[in-house]
Design a protein around this motif. Structure first.
Motif, PDB file in Angstrom:
ATOM      1  N   LEU A  63     -40.585 -27.946 105.942  1.00 39.06           N
ATOM      2  CA  LEU A  63     -40.987 -27.173 107.117  1.00 39.06           C
ATOM      3  C   LEU A  63     -40.884 -28.000 108.400  1.00 39.06           C
ATOM      4  O   LEU A  63     -40.438 -27.499 109.437  1.00 39.06           O
ATOM      5  CB  LEU A  63     -42.425 -26.667 106.937  1.00 39.06           C
ATOM      6  N   SER A  91     -40.372 -23.828 102.582  1.00 32.23           N
ATOM      7  CA  SER A  91     -41.734 -24.268 102.269  1.00 32.23           C
ATOM      8  C   SER A  91     -41.818 -24.862 100.871  1.00 32.23           C
ATOM      9  O   SER A  91     -42.446 -25.911 100.664  1.00 32.23           O
ATOM     10  CB  SER A  91     -42.691 -23.079 102.392  1.00 32.23           C
ATOM     11  N   ALA A 112     -49.513 -25.459 106.168  1.00 33.06           N
ATOM     12  CA  ALA A 112     -48.451 -25.425 105.151  1.00 33.06           C
ATOM     13  C   ALA A 112     -48.811 -24.480 104.008  1.00 33.06           C
ATOM     14  O   ALA A 112     -47.962 -23.702 103.534  1.00 33.06           O
ATOM     15  CB  ALA A 112     -48.194 -26.834 104.617  1.00 33.06           C
ATOM     16  N   ARG A 142     -46.866 -20.921 103.207  1.00 26.64           N
ATOM     17  CA  ARG A 142     -46.235 -20.660 101.909  1.00 26.64           C
ATOM     18  C   ARG A 142     -46.760 -19.366 101.289  1.00 26.64           C
ATOM     19  O   ARG A 142     -45.971 -18.536 100.802  1.00 26.64           O
ATOM     20  CB  ARG A 142     -46.484 -21.838 100.970  1.00 26.64           C
TER      21      ARG A 142
END
Length: 537
Positions: free
Chosen positions: A426, A421, A221, A225
């Protein structure tokens, strides 16, 4: 000038294009990942969070694979200038050799030294020192690209040199003019930023793969991003800098910009449409099935609504006196070479600026000897030469449009990726994640088509308006070229197979594989503690 078998020229061009395009598959990712790694490591140094160190080390491993194979594919290209393009090397070596030599120093000394420190210095250097090393790797990689593009710009917009009729070479006058060639600066930034787009899509796509599999969620994640935001900024920059390059092409290479736009006739501002679709016909010098957007072409190319863009047919008409003048320049140059008379030199100097067009006309002269052209033959030779000033319009037109469409696709993906994001959604957008994964190779494809646009659009010249491509090659035999071409194709295919195998292997293993091995290594380093703990239990 020696006569070369046209088949040898075509094979030499194909071999260089093949090796350049193979090599350029690795360059953008290397350029982009270096600064992406520097950005991640900066966050690690500032925050001290272990996840950012893990990110830097994992993406650094993939960078290392790409870097090593990129260097291997680039070495042979420098030797090709001497083996396959000896006339070009003789004619333009003074201009091309200096930036190429500096690039070699940048790549093999600065980059390689600091790459070693970056990989093996995590536990030997302080955080701040290691970060400085990572930035030096990024700087060295991008400076390496700068010198290559300085050399390339000298071929596209020659400046800082003059032609010496005694040596038949371009002699350097000012290295400062060569380095600060506007074409070089614009291409360097455009190419480097295209690499950042490539790296951003690479990281975002692999991160999307982990999220789809439910692995390494925090790692993926955060990587996703950072890559999305990095990608938005880079895509906007690459599009903006592409506009700068288009403006330079309009000023210095009108045949290229006319081919890019599929413009056979002069434009009619402000209505002239930008052609979104067309099938250029090089032989008939017309387009089929045109679909355009009105009122866009003039402001896009000239940044005004009332400036006429010269079409390719008019450019051929404008070239007619230059072809005649160029023939006179070559006749005077031959006379000077034989007699060294001041009169012949003065005659050559009067027509020197058009010498390259005389070289183009040699192909159509009796026995490729412009001195043998009679007065009655002159017009037919000029008429036969005029279409030669144009590049392959179909290739130039479509390679540019593919690059543009892909750039817009990247911007859309990065924008959606960043939004989703930042909203922490997501996991609920599997289609977007799959699109990011499938789009990993597309930036490499876009940079390849960008390079094709630049290099195909420069034709028929190796040195624009000075030296034609058909006179630049070495006088090899066809069998030699076929053999070497097959060898390079095989070797470079092996490199690509190795790259794909290693990238797929380590990307699938993921960062948890590194963490597992690091933990295992720490256990084996202190076995006594393990036994003591076991006995205590």
């Amino acid at each position: 000038m020696h006569s070369i078998n046209p088949m040898v020229v075509d094979l030499s061009r194909f071999q260089f294009a093949l090796t350049a395009l193979y090599h350029f598959m690795f360059v953008p990712l290397t350029l982009g990942l270096t600064f992406f790694l520097a950005a991640i490591e900066t966050v690690y140094v500032v925050t001290g969070k272990q996840v950012y160190k893990d990110m830097a080390q994992f993406w650094g491993k993939l960078f290392g694979i790409n870097f090593a194979i990129g260097v291997a594919t680039g070495i042979t290209m420098e030797f090709e200038f001497g083996t396959n393009w000896s006339m070009y090397s003789h004619f333009f070596g003074d201009m091309f050799g200096t930036p190429l030599a500096i690039e070699g120093l940048m790549a093999f000394f600065m980059e390689s030294t600091f790459v070693g420190l970056m990989f093996f210095g995590w536990d030997r250097l302080s955080r701040q020192a290691h970060l400085a090393v990572t930035f030096l790797v990024a700087l060295g990689s991008n400076l390496s690209a700068l010198w290559i593009l300085v050399a390339n710009a000298a071929m596209n917009v020659p400046q800082g040199a003059h032609f010496d009729p005694d040596t038949m070479r371009m002699q350097s006058d000012s290295i400062v003019q060569v380095i600060f060639n506007p074409d070089a600066q614009a291409k360097f930034v455009h190419t480097s930023v295209a690499g950042y787009v490539t790296a951003a899509m690479f990281v975002m796509g692999i991160s999307a793969f982990y999220i789809l599999q439910g692995r390494n969620k925090e790692f993926a994640a955060r990587s996703f991003r950072m890559a999305a935001i990095f990608g938005i900024i880079s895509t906007v920059a690459v599009i903006t800098l592409g506009d700068v390059l288009g403006r330079l092409d309009y000023e210095h290479q009108p045949t290229k910009i006319a081919a890019i736009e599929g413009l056979w006739e002069n434009s009619h501002p402000p209505y002239e449409p930008w052609l979104a679709f067309a099938i250029p016909d090089d032989e008939k010098q017309k387009n089929h099935l045109e679909v355009g957007i009105p009122f866009v072409l003039s402001p896009l190319v000239t940044h005004s609504f009332d400036t006429t863009i010269i079409g390719m047919k008019e450019l051929q008409t404008q070239a007619e006196p230059r072809i005649t003048s160029g023939i006179q320049a070559l006749v005077a140059l031959h006379h000077y070479d034989q007699t060294h008379s001041a009169t012949a030199l003065a005659e050559f100097r009067a027509h020197e600026a058009d010498m390259g067009f005389g070289f183009l006309a040699m192909k159509h002269a009796p026995g490729q000897d412009v001195a043998a052209i009679t007065e009655d033959q002159m017009q037919s030779v000029v008429d036969a030469t005029k279409p030669d000033i144009l590049p392959n319009v179909f290739v130039t037109f479509w390679s540019f449009r593919i690059m543009v469409v892909l750039s817009l696709w990247f911007f859309l993906l990065f924008a959606l990726g960043a939004y989703v994001s930042l909203k922490n959604r997501l996991n609920r957008n599997h289609l977007l994640l799959k699109l990011c994964l499938w789009s990993i190779p597309l930036p490499i494809l876009a940079t390849e088509f960008g390079w094709i646009t630049a290099e195909a659009g420069r034709q028929p010249w190796t040195v624009f308006n000075f030296l034609p491509t058909y006179l630049s090659a070495s006088s090899h035999g066809v069998s030699y070229m076929v053999f070497s071409l097959a060898g390079f194709a095989l070797l470079y295919s092996i490199f690509i197979a190795a790259e794909l195998f290693l990238m797929f292997k380590f990307a699938r293993l993921g960062p948890e594989h590194d963490a597992h091995h690091a933990q295992s290594a720490s256990v084996h380093v202190v076995p006594d503690d393990v036994f003591v703990t076991g006995m205590g239990d």
